[in-house]
Design an enzyme around this catalytic site. Structure first.
Site, PDB file in Angstrom:
ATOM      1  N   SER A   1       0.790  -1.224   0.000  1.00  0.00           N
ATOM      2  CA  SER A   1       0.000   0.000   0.000  1.00  0.00           C
ATOM      3  C   SER A   1       0.822   1.274   0.000  1.00  0.00           C
ATOM      4  O   SER A   1       0.310   2.334  -0.365  1.00  0.00           O
ATOM      5  CB  SER A   1      -0.950   0.003   1.199  1.00  0.00           C
TER       6      SER A   1
ATOM      7  N   HIS B   1      -6.218  -3.693  -0.127  1.00  0.00           N
ATOM      8  CA  HIS B   1      -6.164  -2.626  -1.128  1.00  0.00           C
ATOM      9  C   HIS B   1      -6.472  -3.145  -2.536  1.00  0.00           C
ATOM     10  O   HIS B   1      -5.992  -2.582  -3.520  1.00  0.00           O
ATOM     11  CB  HIS B   1      -4.796  -1.946  -1.096  1.00  0.00           C
TER      12      HIS B   1
ATOM     13  N   LYS C   1     -12.390  -0.234   3.208  1.00  0.00           N
ATOM     14  CA  LYS C   1     -11.817   0.524   2.088  1.00  0.00           C
ATOM     15  C   LYS C   1     -12.839   0.563   0.950  1.00  0.00           C
ATOM     16  O   LYS C   1     -13.807   1.311   1.021  1.00  0.00           O
ATOM     17  CB  LYS C   1     -10.471  -0.074   1.683  1.00  0.00           C
TER      18      LYS C   1
END
Length: 394
Positions: A184, A212, A241
């Protein structure tokens, strides 16, 4: 509390401040989105993990609100005592089906999922080979486990194979390769095809933290295994996320693995169940992702547009295909100064510096999302150009 202890803490804080490493938080007074209100100002937000722009999606808000009347506000307990509802299992089944796994298990966060994964599954006779740039939660989870620990250079498949050989020579019963799907800080993707090939060669298990990537990587949005078209054994991820941006983590994998984690994973056994509103919104987020090809297309169109614009301005970027696009600056103070001046220009970004990234590799990590418009990106590029020239970066 003793004066000496507090004095030592104060000295540590002063040292962090003097080194330019002190982190400050800004107060957001609006929902998360492409533009947000911070300190009474409207700013373009380029530092959220809100990849698909779902954090303020009206359907998620409505579903979360509507779930509280029939299901309540909170569970007030851990699941094995009296803290689970039918929708918790429904979400676990939906996640498993979406990720093409037997089953899934929910946690308060993916940090807890990674923290609880390794210790129940592996013992002193086993080995874990972990990428050197893995997330802190994987590092902490591995520390809690009694398995032998090896670390390979980031995405270096020759080094990984060398450690696989070493683990076999050391007599490891089971070997688990642990990696982020996306690193990330850099936006790099793990080389899952080669990792899978080496795992099969040395009879190893592949574990991937896909925080991610879940929701937008791959043709179905199912993450890095979907992107590469390979199978991995155990997936961890988050609802915090792309899947709405709230809270909640999970582990998905083979049925016996999930069953044992339900018996022995400490963060699962000793933490309250997710609130019903979050669970209901998680179910809705998966629906939006499954129907979200247009959102994924917009996200990657924005990422290409933004990367091209920064390159034309002359910024030093890390290469990649992910919506994380780091602007490399080197020094922590420069990263903080640039972030502050960009905020003055109406662009919200954060400087990343030690210990989040190595010393001398400070950066501003920009992140694209599907909610950003071209007009907002053009305004942000103009601000980057102005501040970059003022600070001598370009």
């Amino acid at each position: 509390m003793s004066h000496a202890f507090l004095s030592q803490i104060s000295d540590t804080l002063a040292q962090i401040e003097a080194e330019g490493l002190y982190k400050r938080e800004r107060m957001i007074t609006s929902p998360q989105g492409g533009e947000i209100t911070v300190g009474g100002r409207q700013v373009i937000n380029l530092c959220a993990n809100n990849y698909l722009g779902l954090a303020d999606h009206p359907d998620l808000i409505a579903v979360a609100r509507d779930a509280m009347e029939p299901k309540g506000f909170g569970m007030a307990s851990v699941r094995f005592i009296c803290g689970t509802q039918d929708i918790h299992r429904e979400l676990e089944h939906r996640l498993a089906a979406f990720l093409k796994k037997d089953d899934a298990i929910l946690f308060a966060a993916c940090f807890d999922a990674n923290g609880g994964l390794f210790e129940p599954l592996l013992g002193p006779e086993d080995a874990i080979i972990s990428d050197s740039l893995n997330h802190a939660s994987i590092i902490d989870g591995v520390r809690l486990c009694k398995a032998k620990r090896y670390r390979y250079l980031n995405n270096d498949m020759n080094d990984l194979e060398a450690w696989l050989k070493q683990a076999r020579e050391d007599g490891a019963r089971h070997i688990m390769i642990a990696t982020d799907g996306v690193f990330s800080m850099d936006g790099y993707l793990a080389n899952l095809p080669k990792i899978r090939e080496l795992a099969d060669k040395y009879d190893a298990i592949v574990m991937v933290d896909d925080c991610h990537a879940t929701g937008f990587m791959g043709p179905n949005g199912a993450g890095t295994p979907d992107h590469f078209g390979v199978d991995v054994d155990i997936l961890t991820g988050t609802l915090g996320k792309a899947l709405g941006g709230a809270i909640g983590g999970y582990i998905a994998g083979p049925q016996p693995v999930i069953d044992l984690l339900r018996q022995r994973a400490r963060p699962y056994l000793f933490s309250n169940s997710l609130p019903p509103s979050i669970v209901a919104a998680g179910l809705e987020a998966i629906r939006l992702v499954e129907e979200g090809a247009d959102l994924r297309a917009q996200l990657f169109d924005n990422a290409r547009y933004w990367r091209t614009g920064l390159e034309k301005l002359g910024f030093d970027l890390l290469p990649g295909e992910h919506p994380i696009i780091p602007v490399m600056l080197g020094e922590a103070t420069l990263a903080q100064d640039m972030a502050a001046q960009l905020f003055d220009e109406g662009v919200y970004v954060s400087g990343f510096f030690f210990p989040v990234v190595p010393r001398g590799q400070a950066r501003i990590r920009t992140q694209m999302n599907a909610a950003l418009t071209k007009e907002e990106l053009d305004r942000a590029l103009a601000a980057f150009g102005k501040v970059g020239k003022a600070l001598g970066v370009i």
